[in-house]
Every structure is written in C-alpha cells, then in structure tokens.
Design a protein around this motif. Structure first.
Motif, PDB file in Angstrom:
ATOM      1  N   SER A 205      -2.366   3.937  -3.364  1.00  0.00           N
ATOM      2  CA  SER A 205      -3.538   3.338  -2.731  1.00  0.00           C
ATOM      3  C   SER A 205      -4.473   4.402  -2.165  1.00  0.00           C
ATOM      4  O   SER A 205      -5.690   4.281  -2.250  1.00  0.00           O
ATOM      5  CB  SER A 205      -3.116   2.433  -1.575  1.00  0.00           C
ATOM      6  N   MET A 206      -3.882   5.428  -1.562  1.00  0.00           N
ATOM      7  CA  MET A 206      -4.671   6.462  -0.910  1.00  0.00           C
ATOM      8  C   MET A 206      -3.934   7.789  -0.984  1.00  0.00           C
ATOM      9  O   MET A 206      -2.712   7.822  -0.901  1.00  0.00           O
ATOM     10  CB  MET A 206      -4.920   6.118   0.559  1.00  0.00           C
ATOM     11  N   ILE A 207      -4.712   8.862  -1.133  1.00  0.00           N
ATOM     12  CA  ILE A 207      -4.164  10.209  -1.063  1.00  0.00           C
ATOM     13  C   ILE A 207      -4.827  10.921   0.099  1.00  0.00           C
ATOM     14  O   ILE A 207      -6.053  10.908   0.232  1.00  0.00           O
ATOM     15  CB  ILE A 207      -4.389  10.987  -2.371  1.00  0.00           C
ATOM     16  N   VAL A 208      -4.012  11.533   0.946  1.00  0.00           N
ATOM     17  CA  VAL A 208      -4.496  12.348   2.055  1.00  0.00           C
ATOM     18  C   VAL A 208      -4.182  13.791   1.694  1.00  0.00           C
ATOM     19  O   VAL A 208      -3.032  14.123   1.401  1.00  0.00           O
ATOM     20  CB  VAL A 208      -3.808  11.968   3.383  1.00  0.00           C
ATOM     21  N   THR A 209      -5.213  14.644   1.671  1.00  0.00           N
ATOM     22  CA  THR A 209      -5.029  16.034   1.278  1.00  0.00           C
ATOM     23  C   THR A 209      -5.914  16.945   2.125  1.00  0.00           C
ATOM     24  O   THR A 209      -6.663  16.478   2.972  1.00  0.00           O
ATOM     25  CB  THR A 209      -5.295  16.222  -0.233  1.00  0.00           C
ATOM     26  N   ASP A 210      -5.838  18.236   1.847  1.00  0.00           N
ATOM     27  CA  ASP A 210      -6.616  19.212   2.612  1.00  0.00           C
ATOM     28  C   ASP A 210      -7.895  19.596   1.862  1.00  0.00           C
ATOM     29  O   ASP A 210      -8.124  19.170   0.733  1.00  0.00           O
ATOM     30  CB  ASP A 210      -5.765  20.449   2.930  1.00  0.00           C
TER      31      ASP A 210
ATOM     32  N   SER B 104      -2.413  22.303  -3.430  1.00  0.00           N
ATOM     33  CA  SER B 104      -1.687  23.108  -4.412  1.00  0.00           C
ATOM     34  C   SER B 104      -0.814  22.263  -5.344  1.00  0.00           C
ATOM     35  O   SER B 104      -0.352  22.746  -6.373  1.00  0.00           O
ATOM     36  CB  SER B 104      -0.833  24.160  -3.709  1.00  0.00           C
ATOM     37  N   LYS B 105      -0.609  21.002  -5.014  1.00  0.00           N
ATOM     38  CA  LYS B 105       0.234  20.125  -5.837  1.00  0.00           C
ATOM     39  C   LYS B 105      -0.546  19.447  -6.963  1.00  0.00           C
ATOM     40  O   LYS B 105       0.048  18.937  -7.909  1.00  0.00           O
ATOM     41  CB  LYS B 105       0.900  19.057  -4.979  1.00  0.00           C
ATOM     42  N   PHE B 106      -1.872  19.432  -6.898  1.00  0.00           N
ATOM     43  CA  PHE B 106      -2.681  18.789  -7.931  1.00  0.00           C
ATOM     44  C   PHE B 106      -2.599  19.586  -9.228  1.00  0.00           C
ATOM     45  O   PHE B 106      -2.729  20.798  -9.239  1.00  0.00           O
ATOM     46  CB  PHE B 106      -4.140  18.656  -7.481  1.00  0.00           C
ATOM     47  N   GLY B 107      -2.348  18.895 -10.337  1.00  0.00           N
ATOM     48  CA  GLY B 107      -2.279  19.534 -11.635  1.00  0.00           C
ATOM     49  C   GLY B 107      -0.936  20.150 -11.964  1.00  0.00           C
ATOM     50  O   GLY B 107      -0.767  20.739 -13.020  1.00  0.00           O
ATOM     51  N   VAL B 108       0.036  19.989 -11.084  1.00  0.00           N
ATOM     52  CA  VAL B 108       1.366  20.554 -11.301  1.00  0.00           C
ATOM     53  C   VAL B 108       2.264  19.482 -11.919  1.00  0.00           C
ATOM     54  O   VAL B 108       2.342  18.364 -11.423  1.00  0.00           O
ATOM     55  CB  VAL B 108       1.971  21.042  -9.959  1.00  0.00           C
ATOM     56  N   THR B 109       2.927  19.836 -13.003  1.00  0.00           N
ATOM     57  CA  THR B 109       3.839  18.912 -13.663  1.00  0.00           C
ATOM     58  C   THR B 109       5.265  19.191 -13.193  1.00  0.00           C
ATOM     59  O   THR B 109       5.677  20.344 -13.122  1.00  0.00           O
ATOM     60  CB  THR B 109       3.761  19.081 -15.191  1.00  0.00           C
ATOM     61  N   THR B 110       5.984  18.125 -12.865  1.00  0.00           N
ATOM     62  CA  THR B 110       7.372  18.264 -12.434  1.00  0.00           C
ATOM     63  C   THR B 110       8.288  17.485 -13.372  1.00  0.00           C
ATOM     64  O   THR B 110       7.825  16.756 -14.233  1.00  0.00           O
ATOM     65  CB  THR B 110       7.562  17.740 -10.991  1.00  0.00           C
TER      66      THR B 110
ATOM     67  N   LEU C 117      -8.700  10.889   1.074  1.00  0.00           N
ATOM     68  CA  LEU C 117      -9.137  11.334   2.397  1.00  0.00           C
ATOM     69  C   LEU C 117      -8.853  12.832   2.484  1.00  0.00           C
ATOM     70  O   LEU C 117      -7.698  13.250   2.341  1.00  0.00           O
ATOM     71  CB  LEU C 117      -8.391  10.573   3.485  1.00  0.00           C
ATOM     72  N   VAL C 118      -9.906  13.617   2.668  1.00  0.00           N
ATOM     73  CA  VAL C 118      -9.771  15.062   2.730  1.00  0.00           C
ATOM     74  C   VAL C 118      -9.946  15.501   4.166  1.00  0.00           C
ATOM     75  O   VAL C 118     -10.970  15.253   4.789  1.00  0.00           O
ATOM     76  CB  VAL C 118     -10.818  15.754   1.823  1.00  0.00           C
ATOM     77  N   GLY C 119      -8.903  16.142   4.704  1.00  0.00           N
ATOM     78  CA  GLY C 119      -8.931  16.605   6.088  1.00  0.00           C
ATOM     79  C   GLY C 119      -8.866  18.115   6.148  1.00  0.00           C
ATOM     80  O   GLY C 119      -8.817  18.796   5.127  1.00  0.00           O
TER      81      GLY C 119
ATOM     82  N   GLU D  73       0.844  -1.188   0.000  1.00  0.00           N
ATOM     83  CA  GLU D  73       0.000   0.000   0.000  1.00  0.00           C
ATOM     84  C   GLU D  73       0.887   1.249   0.000  1.00  0.00           C
ATOM     85  O   GLU D  73       1.818   1.346   0.783  1.00  0.00           O
ATOM     86  CB  GLU D  73      -0.887  -0.010   1.254  1.00  0.00           C
ATOM     87  N   ALA D  74       0.567   2.187  -0.884  1.00  0.00           N
ATOM     88  CA  ALA D  74       1.304   3.448  -0.950  1.00  0.00           C
ATOM     89  C   ALA D  74       0.346   4.592  -0.645  1.00  0.00           C
ATOM     90  O   ALA D  74      -0.689   4.728  -1.295  1.00  0.00           O
ATOM     91  CB  ALA D  74       1.914   3.642  -2.327  1.00  0.00           C
ATOM     92  N   ILE D  75       0.676   5.400   0.340  1.00  0.00           N
ATOM     93  CA  ILE D  75      -0.160   6.519   0.753  1.00  0.00           C
ATOM     94  C   ILE D  75       0.595   7.809   0.466  1.00  0.00           C
ATOM     95  O   ILE D  75       1.727   7.992   0.915  1.00  0.00           O
ATOM     96  CB  ILE D  75      -0.530   6.423   2.242  1.00  0.00           C
ATOM     97  N   LEU D  76      -0.051   8.695  -0.273  1.00  0.00           N
ATOM     98  CA  LEU D  76       0.533   9.981  -0.630  1.00  0.00           C
ATOM     99  C   LEU D  76      -0.128  11.063   0.217  1.00  0.00           C
ATOM    100  O   LEU D  76      -1.357  11.158   0.267  1.00  0.00           O
ATOM    101  CB  LEU D  76       0.282  10.261  -2.117  1.00  0.00           C
TER     102      LEU D  76
END
Length: 64
Positions: free
Chosen positions: A36-41, A19-25, A60-62, A11-14
């Motif tokens: 597996s899961m993304i935890v964001t604001d 502000s990081k969504f949609g940003v290309t690096t 998961l939005v906190g 399982e990989a949790i990010l």
C-alpha cells in the motif's frame, strides 16, 4: 509467516532505505502491487518514485 500476515491485512507498509531498490534477492514475500505504501529515505531516485506511482503504490520520502 510474513506472507500469511499480508494476506490478512488491509494495508501493507514497507519501510526500506534507498539502497534496497533494484536489488534482487532469493526470496519474495509479496509482489510490489500488494504494498500500500513505501516509506524510504531521500536517496530514492525520481525514477523509482515515478515507477512506484505508476503501480499505484504510495511513497513517502523522509530524511535520512
């Protein structure tokens, strides 16, 4: 190192703020399908949440 760790985990949790969504690096550790899961604001938009659900990524939005 990060790629190797992800290859060996079940399982990989990010954890990332909206502000990081949609940003290309210049570098990619793994495709989003391997997460597996993304935890964001709460700044994460409904469009991103819906798109991630379509990819079967739990989100998961906190509070900020």
């Amino acid at each position: 190192m990060s790629r190797k760790m992800m290859q060996r985990t079940e399982e990989a949790i990010l954890v990332v703020d909206h502000s990081k969504f949609g940003v290309t690096t210049f570098a990619q550790i793994a495709p989003i399908e391997q997460i597996s899961m993304i935890v964001t604001d709460t700044g994460c938009t409904k469009e991103w949440i819906d798109a991630l659900h379509k990819l079967d990524v739990e989100i998961l939005v906190g509070e900020k």
